[in-house]
Design a protein around this motif. Structure first.
Motif, PDB file in Angstrom:
ATOM      1  N   VAL A  37       0.842  -1.205   0.000  1.00  0.00           N
ATOM      2  CA  VAL A  37       0.000   0.000   0.000  1.00  0.00           C
ATOM      3  C   VAL A  37       0.875   1.252   0.000  1.00  0.00           C
ATOM      4  CG1 VAL A  37      -1.748   1.284   1.275  1.00  0.00           C
ATOM      5  CG2 VAL A  37      -1.835  -1.216   1.215  1.00  0.00           C
ATOM      6  N   GLU A  38       0.630   2.140  -0.965  1.00  0.00           N
ATOM      7  CA  GLU A  38       1.422   3.365  -1.084  1.00  0.00           C
ATOM      8  C   GLU A  38       0.848   4.540  -0.293  1.00  0.00           C
ATOM      9  OE1 GLU A  38       3.332   2.839  -5.541  1.00  0.00           O
ATOM     10  OE2 GLU A  38       1.447   3.934  -5.328  1.00  0.00           O
ATOM     11  N   ARG A  39      -0.474   4.592  -0.144  1.00  0.00           N
ATOM     12  CA  ARG A  39      -1.125   5.716   0.523  1.00  0.00           C
ATOM     13  C   ARG A  39      -2.356   5.205   1.273  1.00  0.00           C
ATOM     14  NH1 ARG A  39      -0.158   6.719  -4.630  1.00  0.00           N
ATOM     15  NH2 ARG A  39       1.253   8.413  -5.264  1.00  0.00           N
ATOM     16  N   LEU A  40      -2.861   6.028   2.165  1.00  0.00           N
ATOM     17  CA  LEU A  40      -4.087   5.727   2.898  1.00  0.00           C
ATOM     18  C   LEU A  40      -5.033   6.910   2.777  1.00  0.00           C
ATOM     19  CD1 LEU A  40      -5.828   4.125   4.980  1.00  0.00           C
ATOM     20  CD2 LEU A  40      -4.462   5.217   6.786  1.00  0.00           C
ATOM     21  N   ILE A  41      -6.300   6.625   2.460  1.00  0.00           N
ATOM     22  CA  ILE A  41      -7.344   7.651   2.419  1.00  0.00           C
ATOM     23  C   ILE A  41      -8.493   7.189   3.305  1.00  0.00           C
ATOM     24  CG2 ILE A  41      -9.003   8.914   0.987  1.00  0.00           C
ATOM     25  CD1 ILE A  41      -7.145   8.474  -1.409  1.00  0.00           C
ATOM     26  N   GLN A  88       2.653   5.383   5.676  1.00  0.00           N
ATOM     27  CA  GLN A  88       2.359   5.983   4.380  1.00  0.00           C
ATOM     28  C   GLN A  88       1.733   7.374   4.539  1.00  0.00           C
ATOM     29  OE1 GLN A  88       1.406   3.007   5.499  1.00  0.00           O
ATOM     30  NE2 GLN A  88       1.255   1.471   3.886  1.00  0.00           N
ATOM     31  N   PRO A  89       1.858   8.218   3.522  1.00  0.00           N
ATOM     32  CA  PRO A  89       1.106   9.481   3.543  1.00  0.00           C
ATOM     33  C   PRO A  89      -0.384   9.194   3.585  1.00  0.00           C
ATOM     34  CG  PRO A  89       2.127   9.105   1.385  1.00  0.00           C
ATOM     35  CD  PRO A  89       2.684   8.083   2.301  1.00  0.00           C
ATOM     36  N   THR A  90      -1.095   9.992   4.371  1.00  0.00           N
ATOM     37  CA  THR A  90      -2.508   9.715   4.643  1.00  0.00           C
ATOM     38  C   THR A  90      -3.345  10.974   4.447  1.00  0.00           C
ATOM     39  OG1 THR A  90      -1.954   7.978   6.223  1.00  0.00           O
ATOM     40  CG2 THR A  90      -4.149   8.950   6.409  1.00  0.00           C
ATOM     41  N   ILE A 136      -1.377   9.199  13.272  1.00  0.00           N
ATOM     42  CA  ILE A 136      -0.624   8.904  12.039  1.00  0.00           C
ATOM     43  C   ILE A 136       0.403   9.997  11.811  1.00  0.00           C
ATOM     44  CG2 ILE A 136      -0.824   8.567   9.539  1.00  0.00           C
ATOM     45  CD1 ILE A 136      -3.675   7.506  10.051  1.00  0.00           C
ATOM     46  N   SER A 137       1.605   9.618  11.432  1.00  0.00           N
ATOM     47  CA  SER A 137       2.701  10.589  11.364  1.00  0.00           C
ATOM     48  C   SER A 137       2.654  11.483  10.129  1.00  0.00           C
ATOM     49  CB  SER A 137       4.040   9.854  11.410  1.00  0.00           C
ATOM     50  OG  SER A 137       4.139   8.929  10.336  1.00  0.00           O
ATOM     51  N   ARG A 138       2.323  10.947   8.982  1.00  0.00           N
ATOM     52  CA  ARG A 138       2.333  11.724   7.731  1.00  0.00           C
ATOM     53  C   ARG A 138       0.883  11.892   7.267  1.00  0.00           C
ATOM     54  NH1 ARG A 138       5.879   8.268   3.827  1.00  0.00           N
ATOM     55  NH2 ARG A 138       5.761  10.128   2.495  1.00  0.00           N
ATOM     56  N   LEU A 145      -3.340  11.552  -4.787  1.00  0.00           N
ATOM     57  CA  LEU A 145      -2.938  10.359  -5.524  1.00  0.00           C
ATOM     58  C   LEU A 145      -1.761  10.641  -6.465  1.00  0.00           C
ATOM     59  CD1 LEU A 145      -6.427   8.816  -6.406  1.00  0.00           C
ATOM     60  CD2 LEU A 145      -4.731   7.884  -4.801  1.00  0.00           C
ATOM     61  N   ALA A 146      -1.590  11.891  -6.837  1.00  0.00           N
ATOM     62  CA  ALA A 146      -0.503  12.254  -7.739  1.00  0.00           C
ATOM     63  C   ALA A 146       0.812  12.528  -7.025  1.00  0.00           C
ATOM     64  CB  ALA A 146      -0.912  13.480  -8.577  1.00  0.00           C
ATOM     65  N   THR A 147       0.789  12.603  -5.701  1.00  0.00           N
ATOM     66  CA  THR A 147       2.021  12.885  -4.956  1.00  0.00           C
ATOM     67  C   THR A 147       2.923  11.675  -4.919  1.00  0.00           C
ATOM     68  OG1 THR A 147       0.969  12.254  -2.862  1.00  0.00           O
ATOM     69  CG2 THR A 147       0.828  14.573  -3.502  1.00  0.00           C
ATOM     70  N   ASP A 148       4.190  11.913  -4.685  1.00  0.00           N
ATOM     71  CA  ASP A 148       5.161  10.837  -4.537  1.00  0.00           C
ATOM     72  C   ASP A 148       5.051  10.290  -3.118  1.00  0.00           C
ATOM     73  OD1 ASP A 148       7.304   9.140  -4.356  1.00  0.00           O
ATOM     74  OD2 ASP A 148       8.825  10.616  -4.885  1.00  0.00           O
ATOM     75  N   PRO A 149       4.659   9.025  -2.951  1.00  0.00           N
ATOM     76  CA  PRO A 149       4.482   8.495  -1.582  1.00  0.00           C
ATOM     77  C   PRO A 149       5.769   8.412  -0.797  1.00  0.00           C
ATOM     78  CG  PRO A 149       4.299   6.732  -3.208  1.00  0.00           C
ATOM     79  CD  PRO A 149       4.331   8.016  -3.978  1.00  0.00           C
ATOM     80  N   ALA A 150       6.893   8.479  -1.479  1.00  0.00           N
ATOM     81  CA  ALA A 150       8.175   8.385  -0.786  1.00  0.00           C
ATOM     82  C   ALA A 150       8.663   9.730  -0.268  1.00  0.00           C
ATOM     83  CB  ALA A 150       9.234   7.789  -1.721  1.00  0.00           C
ATOM     84  N   SER A 151       8.037  10.809  -0.725  1.00  0.00           N
ATOM     85  CA  SER A 151       8.524  12.148  -0.327  1.00  0.00           C
ATOM     86  C   SER A 151       7.963  12.576   1.013  1.00  0.00           C
ATOM     87  CB  SER A 151       8.145  13.169  -1.403  1.00  0.00           C
ATOM     88  OG  SER A 151       6.741  13.270  -1.498  1.00  0.00           O
TER      89      SER A 151
END
Length: 286
Positions: free
Chosen positions: A116-120, A223-225, A248-250, A280-286
């Motif tokens: 999973v790259e992101r959480l919504i 993950q970014p959330t 959640i941290s991010r 959804l267009a953001t870089d999940p690693a940034s």
């Protein structure tokens, strides 16, 4: 609105019902809320318009996924990861949790960060007790294995005889505003859509299972959330969104101006969809 066809698969934990709508873009896992199953598509329009594929499983006790298939949110998160492997899905752009599907979406992100790259989360139950004792008692009576069919049968009959009265009765528990005001802000088309949706909902054994306490895994989400919530949501208090943000941290909080639990029918939904697309267009690693 129409109910979409679904598929049944037998995995190591048991049977799972799911719907996979492949489009040109990445895949999100859509975890709908209470009384919903894989064939119902509320809140998915933004992903279709963004050309994003949607994998929507019926959670335990709903549709044709038995309660025995991963009863806990963590257990079913592992089932979803196995389902992704079965379908050849190596990465999920986002785990999306709506309402009572929120805890499973959080668990999927926490337990399977390589997938999973992101959480919504949207109008989602967070790491707080849910629901309140009075609602828990009432729901236990109305949606037991012996009464839930009668409850929904009565609601469908009311919606056929008097759609506005039925919607007003339902909105009393879904909006923090007086139900007449919440109903007045829905267009005729939106009222028709809600009548259609409520007429097809069932609780099975899933809703009572949703009321079981679940483990707080928010601190394990790396993950970014994106947390989407309304202060006028009468079904899930805004405090749940605040608890998700605190744990959640991010995380980014977007406040909807919805006057009820159905954010897709709110006047600011276009702005919410833009926030989802941008996320959804953001870089999940940034």
């Amino acid at each position: 609105m129409t109910e979409r066809p679904t598929t049944i698969v037998e995995l190591s934990a048991g049977q799972v019902e799911y719907r996979l709508e492949r489009r040109g873009g990445p895949v999100v896992v859509m975890l709908h809320g209470g009384h919903m199953r894989a064939g119902l598509t509320l809140d998915e329009r933004v992903y279709a318009e963004a050309d994003v594929s949607v994998l929507a499983p019926s959670r335990p006790g709903y549709g044709r996924t038995p309660l025995s298939t991963g009863t806990s949110v963590s257990g079913f998160a592992d089932v979803i990861a196995e389902l992704c492997r079965h379908l050849g899905i190596e990465r999920v752009a986002a785990s999306v949790g709506i309402s009572a599907g929120g805890p499973t979406a959080v668990a999927l992100a926490a337990r399977h960060p390589a997938l999973v790259e992101r959480l919504i989360t949207q109008a989602a139950v967070g790491p707080l007790p849910y629901p309140d004792p009075r609602t828990r008692l009432l729901a236990g009576l109305m949606f037991s294995p012996w009464t839930e069919g009668v409850t929904w049968g009565g609601m469908r009959a009311l919606l056929r005889r008097s759609p506005e009265r039925g919607l007003r009765q339902l909105l009393a528990g879904l909006s923090a505003l007086p139900p007449d005001r919440a109903l007045a802000e829905l267009s005729p088309q939106q009222r028709t859509q809600l009548v259609w949706l409520f007429s097809r909902m069932r609780s099975g054994s899933g809703f009572r299972n949703d009321m079981r306490p679940s483990e707080d895994l928010t601190s394990q989400v790396s993950q970014p959330t994106l947390v989407i919530a309304s202060r006028r949501d009468g079904a899930v208090p805004f405090a749940h969104a605040e608890a998700l943000v605190a744990g959640i941290s991010r995380v980014q909080l977007v406040e909807s101006q919805a006057n009820h639990h159905f954010y897709e029918f709110a006047a600011d939904w276009p702005a919410i969809t833009e926030a989802i697309r941008a996320f959804l267009a953001t870089d999940p690693a940034s």
